[in-house]
Enzyme design. Structure first.
Site, PDB file in Angstrom:
ATOM      1  N   CYS B 150      46.568  33.865  30.664  1.00 39.72           N
ATOM      2  CA  CYS B 150      47.111  34.854  29.728  1.00 39.72           C
ATOM      3  C   CYS B 150      47.413  34.257  28.358  1.00 39.72           C
ATOM      4  O   CYS B 150      47.148  34.880  27.329  1.00 39.72           O
ATOM      5  CB  CYS B 150      48.357  35.507  30.297  1.00 39.72           C
ATOM      6  SG  CYS B 150      49.543  34.377  31.030  1.00 39.72           S
ATOM      7  N   HIS B 242      53.069  37.912  25.289  1.00 36.04           N
ATOM      8  CA  HIS B 242      53.159  36.520  24.849  1.00 36.04           C
ATOM      9  C   HIS B 242      52.965  36.469  23.328  1.00 36.04           C
ATOM     10  O   HIS B 242      51.951  36.965  22.808  1.00 36.04           O
ATOM     11  CB  HIS B 242      52.077  35.671  25.515  1.00 36.04           C
ATOM     12  CG  HIS B 242      52.299  35.444  26.987  1.00 36.04           C
ATOM     13  ND1 HIS B 242      53.453  35.773  27.639  1.00 36.04           N
ATOM     14  CD2 HIS B 242      51.503  34.880  27.943  1.00 36.04           C
ATOM     15  CE1 HIS B 242      53.364  35.450  28.923  1.00 36.04           C
ATOM     16  NE2 HIS B 242      52.201  34.906  29.134  1.00 36.04           N
TER      17      HIS B 242
END
Lengths: 344, 344, 344, 344
Positions: B150, B242
């Site tokens: 990710c 993120h």
């Protein structure tokens, strides 16, 4: 014999921390508190919305708040701590110095001036001699020393510890606590379940102040060529404690072990507020962490950890308590240095 | 005519997101769900502790969970999505491919293998041709494609957009959401009012996967020399999204304006889950922010912002939804690419 | 044929939600936006700091913000939504009604006035007939209907569902999200790792508004004797969604099962924004939870759960999205009711 | 002459707090640490993942962890503190008492047994005499005293202070910190931007333990009719400090002023860990708050505030540090009481 001190901007977040640190201080005695016009003439307990995690000292609570004006501060005050907003500081701080007061200031105005020493005592106490230049140039009886920004203070001691290796390039990313913006600086809706990759002027402060702090002072002038830093600043949902990721490229070979040793052996000072161990180096790779490690050395230590090889040099993390080591405690330490060096 | 798909590791956090994305998918039909032994034979509603923010689809809830074993999955399933723990994946994924299944996997095992394509369709769809090499070498009837980690997916598309300028050195600091560690990965006592400057193996993934993703495939073999990255990873108290700070040094002159234009013009694809605008570039210096921007393009866009000159080149921030664009959505997109390229 | 609507106080937190809900609304068309003097004459995009999680609609962004003054709003606007600060609302809302405008207001001023209907359509739509009394008494061509406070709206529908059992005493403790205080209402330093057991005037609103909402309207006057409530209000670190713990003592025997059935069967309405299921009752004892359940029914449902015997009667928890069902959505729903009842 | 003490379950969250409190204790000396089988024989520093906010005391760090078995604990240990999981405690605690050890336990097993004193020293020290009954009935040389659950301890002292007014009905809603569930008890994904209106068995503990604590002991048996309580429990995103909203209905007229006075004057004890002021009553309506007030009296005080008239009686809020006053400190205090009362 204690030194009588005054606090300019005593009702703000840093002003409250200053009171918390100075009230039990064995060498300093709080003798004057100033704030903005709306607080003038009020008892401190009514003027301040007290938010520090220990009660207001009784004597402080009963003190009448004065105007932030040289005429309103008693002449027998020997040392002023200033935590004024920078726009206010830029205007009134010089007037206090001209009126003969010695000042340790946390406000950002004037920090980069060539004749104002920007000091972290354990790093560049020798820069204090700039005060002679300052007095010559400005004709002041008083004197002004500044401490750097909270995020600068967090990582510069680690750079100072590594300086002998010849620092060439530094990258730093900060994860900063909300208290760094003052009590009302960050709203809850901005930061819960969120992070903000922007803090106004903060990156410039980190880059420029580091360069000045690590610059050479030859007795007459100060070079601003200490180190080249590229900074990226973020606000995250922590109360206190700035965490920073640092990458360092050095001329000489710099291994994680050598860096850890250099940090551990970097000397602290004998000033009252200087911690026994200036830089605490963790072995655990996941430390330091803000909530766990911000109060090391009563909030005056720097915590470092995660020293490891990077693709381009050395990599590590560091942490300091932003309102103690990074602000109020930094100013108190500079006050102690001024006392030791005979400026009071 | 929809493709019948199975989900390996269907009860976990990414497995649940896969169900949420695949249930309404017009081209894919969920035909098999597998999990660990303790879930085998149970209805999915009893096997999974459902935690996604939309109800379990009824049909899925009633599906009986199978063992994660090629013999337990119906032969008429055409495509498998895998979100197995990497230790399990390393063991059973090859068995499925050997048994003839085509697989789009989010598990980290095997991502760096020379004959396994690691693909972000908008970035390196041409790497999919590695499957020919893979089949030759492994003798598989099936095939395996992986999506990156990710935190890698978050910034690699922005690097790809800038690649024409000749990327020399990249530094990246990540501020990662807790969902990236799975539902039980980060305790509340670890992260409230805190940040953790360490995520096991994460920095290696960022550095190595970037190098492979941006490497050249010449039809026979893949170079792993895409880009040199130094990464520093942090966990912060955000749920999803993120955020990353990126510094780029390029051979050619790379201004913030040129970078913004290159990112905005970097093409998306016509795959069903690919967003209309792949990289959304903000003008506001304080964006992107996780809570505000993680659902751009239904969670499949990359958000970028804060493009500015750095002491050593260019600096910017980027963001992606870690469990959609960074995991389940990434696998679905690779599944769509496999379909379009005729592998199903 | 759509109704032309205006929004008074369009730049605030609730004003932004109103725009988000009204822009795609098939029956209403945004025709006027007002704000305070400092915004007058500016394009909305420049006047508002947009903070809702979807982009500003283009047409809205280009609209020039008008003064909050009846003369500044076009005559062909049929319906006004008001989210003014209550001190401003108290002053200017009556002027709009006198000038002939029909108004659905979220502002707290006037909510307890005897001739102003305080309405949750699914609970007491019949109170709308108070408008006849209002027009008689005030000589208005326009009309004013109010929706209750967000924390009141959260639990009153559940009380209405149980009313047939003869409610005698209700205790309610609230765990309220920060968005209820507006964008700048709660600082991050106040609420991270903390809770505040005090929200100014909130407990009075819960107690008094409940009494009015559940009171009887006999066609001429409204009794304020709906139910006796003791409220205790807390602010906690959640973004959206007020969670409430409720204890109910009733004349008749009221089991958890009977209460669940009464809630589930409590009818919704056919208004466009009314959810299909008004009260969603969870079986899981740990639901509802703010982050998981606040968007049920597009944020217009009430979630209930944890129905259990208490030492003194019945106990349960309920939840609603405070800025949708509890504020902007509540006003829109009242606007839809005004339309259906022929007031526009 | 210090008392040699042992800690059963020394590696857990409460065990660590016990070490932190007992290490500097002038009357107690840590002489034995036990844990589960997996830790047996290890040095404590290796057996425990230390998470308290002060370093492990050196001597403790070097101590070898013993099995939780009477045979593994030295005979010259005079007092045992137990923070075992209740299922383990139910099994092994009686064996220790049978073997002659005196025990102060925080584990929930046995708390409601008729011959086990459940004690908050400042509230019901006289219940300690139940130990005579206990020894008679069980034939133990040792003895076992329990402290209540953390959420019970938070509000019972305030009820005790008001008992003279004849308490009839009490409602209490809790806002509990995550540390109450132990280090791994609440995941970050469960609680960030969320609240959970359910804690297993917690409401029963509050209701039943209050009844026992405030019951009458006539020298032979203990009535369990202290007070009728209806509790509703919530987990919120705070680290430490349980906040509670309380409503009290009393036979006699009970004004907020009278209640504040009764709380302030409610006596503390001379035990070493008992705070100077047992109940600190705030005048500010928005206090107590967890982060601001949990460390009052070194975490051993109860904070109360917001005393106000309720629709049905009196209303107020109270707070205690759940792992100090509510757990480890509570056990230490009971140990001090056992010492003072001659049981050691």
């Amino acid at each position: 014999m204690s030194v009588r001190v005054g606090i300019l901007g005593a009702t703000g977040a840093v002003g409250q921390r200053l009171i918390q640190l100075l009230d039990p201080h064995p060498e300093f005695e709080i003798a004057a508190l100033t704030a903005s016009e709306s607080s003038e003439g009020k008892a401190y307990r009514d003027a301040a919305k007290w938010r520090v995690d220990s009660p207001i000292p009784d004597e402080v609570a009963d003190t009448t708040v004065a105007a932030t004006d040289p005429d309103a501060v008693p002449d027998d005050v020997d040392l002023l701590f200033s935590s004024l907003p920078s726009s206010v500081g830029a205007e009134v701080e010089p007037a206090f110095c001209e009126a003969g007061y010695v000042m340790s200031s946390n406000s950002s105005n004037g920090r980069m001036d060539n004749d104002i020493p920007l000091v972290i005592p354990e790093v560049n106490a020798d820069h204090l001699d700039l005060l002679e230049v300052q007095r010559d140039e400005r004709g002041w009886d008083g004197a002004m020393v500044k401490n750097p920004n909270c995020s600068t203070i967090t990582f510069v001691p680690t750079l100072a510890a590594l300086a002998e290796y010849g620092l060439e390039r530094v990258h730093v990313a900060t994860l900063q606590a909300v208290s760094g913006a003052g009590y009302d600086g960050v709203t809850s809706m901005e930061i819960i379940d969120n992070a903000i990759p922007y803090i106004g002027s903060e990156e410039d402060k980190l880059e420029n102040e580091s360069r000045k702090l690590l610059g050479e002072f030859d007795g007459a002038s100060l070079s601003h060529d200490g180190v080249d830093v590229a900074a990226s600043c973020n606000r995250i949902p922590t109360i206190d404690g700035h965490l920073e990721n640092v990458w360092v490229e050095a001329e000489d070979d710099l291994t994680p072990d050598a860096a850890a040793e250099a940090m551990r052996e970097y000397p602290s000072l004998d000033l009252r507020s200087s911690p026994e161990q200036l830089i605490h180096v963790f072995e655990e790779p996941d430390r330091p962490q803000p909530r766990m490690d911000r109060t090391l050395g009563d909030g005056m230590s720097i915590a470092a950890g995660g020293l490891r090889e990077s693709t381009f040099g050395l990599q590590y993390n560091c942490l300091a308590h932003n309102t103690i080591r990074g602000a109020a405690g930094a100013s108190v330490l500079n006050g102690e240095l001024l006392l030791e060096e005979g400026y009071l």
